[in-house]
Each structure stands twice: as structure tokens, then as C-alpha cells.
Write a protein that holds these residues in place. Structure first.
Motif, short mmCIF file in Angstrom:
data_model
loop_
_atom_site.label_atom_id
_atom_site.label_comp_id
_atom_site.label_asym_id
_atom_site.label_seq_id
_atom_site.Cartn_x
_atom_site.Cartn_y
_atom_site.Cartn_z
N LEU A 26 0.84 -1.20 0.00
CA LEU A 26 0.00 0.00 0.00
C LEU A 26 0.87 1.25 0.00
CD1 LEU A 26 -2.89 -0.87 2.47
CD2 LEU A 26 -2.93 -0.79 0.00
N LEU A 30 1.45 4.34 -3.20
CA LEU A 30 0.95 5.69 -2.90
C LEU A 30 1.60 6.73 -3.78
CD1 LEU A 30 0.83 6.09 0.94
CD2 LEU A 30 -1.02 6.31 -0.69
N LEU A 284 -2.01 -7.30 18.92
CA LEU A 284 -3.36 -7.87 18.78
C LEU A 284 -3.30 -9.38 18.64
CD1 LEU A 284 -5.41 -5.46 16.51
CD2 LEU A 284 -5.62 -5.89 18.94
N LEU B 126 -7.05 -8.53 11.54
CA LEU B 126 -6.38 -7.29 11.14
C LEU B 126 -6.79 -6.14 12.06
CD1 LEU B 126 -6.82 -7.40 7.26
CD2 LEU B 126 -4.87 -8.11 8.60
N PRO B 127 -5.85 -5.25 12.34
CA PRO B 127 -6.22 -4.06 13.08
C PRO B 127 -7.00 -3.10 12.19
CG PRO B 127 -3.87 -4.05 12.60
CD PRO B 127 -4.42 -5.29 12.02
N LEU B 129 -8.48 -0.16 12.28
CA LEU B 129 -8.23 1.27 12.14
C LEU B 129 -6.99 1.52 11.29
CD1 LEU B 129 -9.58 3.79 13.84
CD2 LEU B 129 -7.20 3.98 14.48
N LEU B 130 -5.92 0.74 11.55
CA LEU B 130 -4.67 0.94 10.82
C LEU B 130 -4.88 0.63 9.34
CD1 LEU B 130 -2.31 -0.73 13.40
CD2 LEU B 130 -2.57 1.69 12.94
N ILE B 131 -5.57 -0.49 9.07
CA ILE B 131 -5.81 -0.87 7.68
C ILE B 131 -6.65 0.22 7.00
CG2 ILE B 131 -6.86 -2.58 6.17
CD1 ILE B 131 -4.38 -3.54 7.67
N VAL B 133 -6.76 3.42 7.71
CA VAL B 133 -5.94 4.61 7.45
C VAL B 133 -5.06 4.39 6.22
CG1 VAL B 133 -4.06 6.01 8.34
CG2 VAL B 133 -5.96 5.42 9.82
N LEU B 134 -4.45 3.20 6.14
CA LEU B 134 -3.59 2.90 5.00
C LEU B 134 -4.40 2.91 3.70
CD1 LEU B 134 -1.44 0.05 6.53
CD2 LEU B 134 -0.77 2.41 6.13
N LEU B 135 -5.58 2.25 3.72
CA LEU B 135 -6.41 2.19 2.51
C LEU B 135 -6.85 3.59 2.08
CD1 LEU B 135 -8.79 -0.85 3.06
CD2 LEU B 135 -7.11 -0.56 1.26
N LEU B 137 -5.41 6.31 2.56
CA LEU B 137 -4.30 7.08 2.00
C LEU B 137 -4.25 6.89 0.49
CD1 LEU B 137 -1.24 6.58 4.37
CD2 LEU B 137 -2.28 8.73 3.67
#
Lengths: 305, 285
Positions: A26, A30, A284, B126-127, B129-131, B133-135, B137
Motif C-alpha cells: 500500500l 501511494l 493484537l 487485522l487491526p 483502524l490501521l488498515i 488509514v492505509l487504505l 491514503l
């Protein structure tokens, strides 16, 4: 039992690998790089910088370099904070976030246990309705709204508690409540319904029939059995706390991992973004694994599953 | 006959749980506010007014103005569009992807089901929130990007629910009957199984709307969500709250009202979900 744990561990590693790869892919596709600033750098400087951070190499090579470094727990240098490794930044900020998370979860447990108990014992009476209503409020109140409200009341109006300056006990109270409210509400819901279910079981009727006093029935027989489903929620609760910590650290100016992640995203500091993402995922995964182990210890039926 | 039964349930629900109907009315009002925002407010959403910045609530500006002199009530009315679009859009994307996935997985069974569910397990680990944010972007900090990113995170919930329900429905006698008379897989799935799993999916749908609104406004508040502060169509309530956050010490009303709008809308959807669950699955009471 061992096979079960091995499978869960393997599955956790797969999740970690997926996240590590996903972040890598990802961030490479970018548009715009970390060194695109308002003022264009001279081409020679760009070439130098890119080779220093291996940004000029072909992608597969970058990927394998990144994965091998990751295995050695090396997260590379930060692009933005010169002279600091991502590992150092995380080592500095992680304890702060961890403390905040532990405080919030303890708060959530301490408040939700009596609430859930009250609601279940006084089922469908006004106490129960009030507890359920409170829990619904808690689930619907976003962290940042609650945080702002608490700061406004207790810090700006009454002047009782610090809204910033992390590091002393009085500045930890408001963030703890803000971050703990959501898990607290969910735990209350779950405890209530789990207790209600247990109170219908035959062994509770037996306990009552043989003349045990109600508190003994409640605490010795019902509560202990109703805590088992709570374990399953611990994994998701952990995720909620982690996600919430981003906002709470932002609102209360706490120097934790979440706040660094936010700045890293705006700065396009790739190594820091990847580092924080991988570390959070690892946490996690470990938390879920621990829940699995705990669960199979507490409830033997799970082991066969 | 069925209709009257449904009406009676609604009436009982009102007696038992008035919050359910109040929430329904509130959500309808939010929908109307978003749809008819231009007709409801005399001010344009981007109407700068240097003469009247940071005003407290008054007769002209019921909820006051922000640091650029824009009417806060107008901005909140327009902002309803963003929250609703994100909430409903995400729920819809997740519903379609997740339900189809779960249907196929549960219906296929065996190794195929096993494989498809492992994928869901990984998504669950998967976390979020992090995923997200990355998506976002990559997809951009606009409504479309946020919608897709949120949908991609939320669909697994529907997949699990739908699959679990299909496993039960598959064993029903009339489904077996349909198979026996030679109905095609598609026909069995869509005509006989899908209507059966409707209730739990509807409840999941209702709860995924406030979850999406919560995530979007939170991320917009910390500057990682929708970045559209000068939009003529509508600015996220999270962004409005962030504006107010910076001025909170002296002008608390600017964060108070958007915060209240977010809170009440999420609350209403949660009450609606609770009520629906009680109606469709009375055991859970």
C-alpha cells in the motif's frame, strides 16, 4: 491442546505476514513520497537520499530487505525524525500507550462488573433499564466527544484535573475514563446477558433449592460461570482500546504510539507507519492467542474445538 | 394477516421500548435535514462572513458561527449528508459483499467453506483502524475512498452471520425438498435460503451504520478521515468538531453542537438496532 495452540500461533503469524506485506504494498503504490516537500530538492540530493534509504532499488528487493529486517526486529530509520530508528521511537512510546491501555481496561472492568451484576439481578426493573441505557449511551459516545466534554468540565470549568502534561497521576484520570468508557459499556452489556443466561441454569435452581443464601448463589455459582464469555470479548476489546488510544493520545497530547502514528501518516514517514502497524498487529495477535489459551484452560470443551 | 401482526408488534414495541420509535423519528429528521439542507437554511455552507466570526448562538445564527463566520447550524445540516452517506454506503457495500460471500461459503460447505472462512478469520485479525488509514491514503480522503475502505473492513461481519444462518437453513425440510425436485443452486440460494437469513442480517446492517459513522467522524476529527473543510456539498461532522476543538477554550459551542449531532445520530441508530433485534429475535430479551 498442543495442536490447537500450534494452529492458532501459525494463524497469528499469517495475519502478521499479511499486514506486513499489505502495508508495504500500500505504501509503495501511494502517490507522493516522503521527500516531496514544498521546495523541490536538487536531483543530486534526491538520488543520494533515495539510495541511502534504498528507495531506488527494485520493489521485490526492497520487499525482501524489509522482511528480513523485520525478522531481526529491525524497523529501519525514521524518514522524518533524523538520527532516530523506528525501533527507538516505538520503544519510547510503547510503554506510554501500554500504561494508558491497562488503566483504561482496569477502569472498564471495575465499573462494568457492578453495573452488569446490578442489571442482571434487578432484571427488567428500573435499575436494569438505567444500566442498559447507560451502556447504550457509552457505546454511542465517540471518544473525542467524551474527551472534549470531560476536558471542558473538569479541566477548563472546574480546574480539578489536568488535560495535558502526561506524567503525573492527575493527568491520567481523564484519558483513562475517555478510553475506558466504550469497553466499559460493552462489558456491561455482555455481563448482563451472560449472567441472565447463567441464572436460568439448572445448577442455580439446585443451589437455591438447597437453601443457599442469594449472595452465595450469585457470587459463588453465577458470576464465576458468567465470566467465561467475557474472555471472548477481551480480544475485540483490546482492538477497541488500541484504536481508541489514537484519538485519546491526540486529544490529551499523550506521547504514545498512536500520536506518533498520526504524525507519521501526515508526514508520509513510511518506516514509522509500517513499524507502528506491525507492532500493533503483533500486540493484537498475541492478545488473541492469550485469550485462546486462557479460554481452553477455563473451559475444557474448547480444546476439542 | 401478516401485516396486522407486524403492526401489533410495532405497537407493543412502542409500549415496551419508546426509545425505538423516538430514534426512528430522529433518524428520519436527520435524513430530511441532509436532503433539504439548502431549503432549510438561508446561509450557504461555505458562506464566509468576516464581520461575524466566532459568534455565540443568537437569533440570526441559532448555533453561532465558526472562525470564518460560517453558520454552524447550516454546516451541521449539510454535514448530515456525509454521515448518512458514509453510514448507509458502508453498510450497503459490506452487506452485498459479505452476504454473498457467506451464502456461497455456507452453501458450498466442505473444503471450500473451510478455505473461505480462513480468509474471513484473517480479516478479523487485522487491526481495523490501521488498515483503514492505509487504505484511505490510497483511495483518497474523500467520501468515496472512505466508503470503500470502511466497506472492505466491515464485510466480514456479514460473511460470518450469513454463513452461520445458511448452515442452519440448508437443513430445513423445504430446502431439501427444493433440491429434491431439481431446483438450481442459484434458485435455492436466492429464493429459499436468502429470505431465511434476512432477520439477523438486517440487525447486523442496522448496527454497522452507527459503527461506520463513528469511525468516519473519529478519523476526520484526528485529520485522517475525510478532508473536505470547504465542501459546498457537506463537511464531515468530525471535521467540524476538529474546528471547534482548536477553539474550545474560548468558544466551546463550536465543538459542542457537532459532537452532539454525532452522538445523537449514533445513539438513535443503536436504539433502532436494539429494538429491531428485540422484534426479530424475542429470545434475546
Amino acid at each position: 491442546m498442543l495442536r490447537f495452540l500450534l494452529r492458532r500461533t501459525l494463524y497469528g503469524l499469517v495475519v502478521l505476514w499479511v499486514v506486513a506485506t499489505l502495508t508495504f504494498v500500500l505504501l509503495r503504490v501511494l502517490p507522493g513520497g516522503p521527500f516531496d516537500s514544498e521546495r523541490r530538492l536538487p536531483p543530486e540530493v534526491m538520488v543520494n537520499i533515495e539510495s541511502k534509504y534504498h528507495l531506488n532499488e527494485p520493489l521485490p528487493k526492497q520487499y525482501s530487505r524489509y522482511l528480513t529486517a523485520l525478522l531481526k526486529a529491525d524497523l529501519g530509520p525514521s524518514f522524518k525524525f533524523i538520527d532516530r530508528d523506528v525501533k527507538d521511537i516505538i520503544a519510547d512510546t510503547f510503554p506510554v500507550s501500554a500504561l494508558l491501555g491497562v488503566l483504561a481496561l482496569s477502569f472498564a472492568l471495575a465499573v462494568s462488573l457492578p453495573l452488569g451484576l446490578l442489571a442482571a439481578t434487578f432484571r427488567n426493573r428500573w435499575i436494569d433499564r438505567a444500566c442498559v441505557f447507560l451502556a447504550t449511551l457509552g457505546i454511542s459516545l465517540p471518544n473525542f466527544v467524551l474527551g472534549a466534554l470531560l476536558i471542558w468540565i473538569f479541566s477548563l470549568k472546574l480546574g480539578w484535573l489536568q488535560a495535558a502534561r502526561w506524567g503525573q497521576p492527575s493527568s491520567a484520570v481523564l484519558p483513562m475514563i475517555t478510553l475506558g468508557a466504550m469497553p466499559c459499556a460493552q462489558l456491561t452489556y455482555l455481563l448482563r446477558s451472560s449472567l441472565l443466561e447463567t441464572l436460568n441454569e439448572d445448577f442455580i435452581r439446585t443451589a437455591r433449592a438447597k437453601g443457599l443464601r442469594e449472595p452465595v448463589v450469585l457470587f459463588k455459582h453465577a458470576v464465576r460461570n458468567s465470566l467465561i464469555p467475557v474472555l471472548t470479548l477481551l480480544g475485540p476489546l483490546f482492538a477497541i482500546v488500541v484504536a481508541g488510544s489514537f484519538v485519546v493520545e491526540f486529544v490529551f497530547a499523550i506521547p504514545g504510539m498512536g500520536r506518533f502514528f498520526i504524525t507519521a501518516v501526515t508526514d508520509r514517514d513510511y518506516p514509522l507507519i509500517m513499524g507502528v502497524t506491525v507492532v500493533y498487529t503483533a500486540i493484537l495477535v498475541c492478545a488473541n492467542l492469550m485469550v485462546d489459551i486462557l479460554y481452553s484452560v477455563v473451559d475444557p470443551r474448547m480444546r476439542a474445538h | 394477516m401478516r401485516k396486522t401482526k407486524w403492526m401489533r408488534q410495532l405497537r407493543d414495541e412502542w409500549r415496551r421500548n419508546p426509545a425505538f420509535l423516538v430514534s426512528f423519528v430522529f433518524i428520519s429528521l436527520v435524513v430530511l435535514a441532509g436532503t433539504f439542507a439548502p431549503a432549510l437554511s438561508p446561509y450557504p455552507p461555505g458562506g464566509l462572513n468576516e464581520q461575524r466570526v466566532l459568534e455565540r448562538p443568537s437569533q440570526d445564527h441559532w448555533l453561532g458561527t465558526d472562525e470564518l463566520g460560517r453558520d454552524l447550524l447550516t454546516r451541521i445540516l449539510y454535514g448530515a449528508r456525509v454521515s448518512l452517506a458514509v453510514g448507509l454506503g458502508t453498510a450497503f457495500i459490506a452487506l452485498v459483499i459479505g452476504t454473498l460471500y457467506g451464502l456461497v461459503s455456507g452453501y458450498a460447505g466442505g473444503a471450500m467453506d473451510n478455505l473461505l472462512m480462513r480468509v474471513v478469520d484473517i480479516f478479523y485479525g487485522l487491526p481495523d483502524l490501521l488498515i483503514f488509514v492505509l487504505l484511505s491514503l490510497i483511495l483518497g480522503r474523500n467520501i468515496g475512498g472512505v466508503l470503500i475502505a470502511l466497506g472492505l473492513i466491515t464485510w466480514v461481519r456479514f460473511a460470518r452471520i450469513a454463513r452461520g444462518q445458511v448452515l442452519q437453513a440448508k437443513e430445513l425440510i423445504y430446502v431439501e425438498g427444493a433440491r429434491a425436485v431439481g431446483a438450481s443452486h442459484a434458485r435455492i440460494l436466492l429464493r429459499h435460503i436468502l429470505p431465511n437469513i434476512f432477520a439477523p442480517v438486517l440487525v447486523t446492517l442496522t448496527f454497522s451504520i452507527p459503527a461506520a459513522i463513528l469511525t468516519e467522524s473519529t478519523l476526520s476529527f484526528i485529520g485522517l478521515g475525510i478532508n473536505d473543510p470547504y465542501s459546498e456539498w457537506g463537511t464531515s461532522w468530525g471535521t467540524l468538531a476538529q474546528d471547534g476543538w482548536r477553539a474550545m477554550r474560548s468558544y466551546p459551542h463550536i465543538i459542542l453542537f457537532p459532537g452532539l449531532a454525532i452522538f445523537l445520530t449514533i445513539l438513535a441508530f443503536n436504539f433502532l438496532g436494539n429494538g429491531l433485534r428485540d422484534i426479530l429475535d424475542p429470545k434475546g430479551r
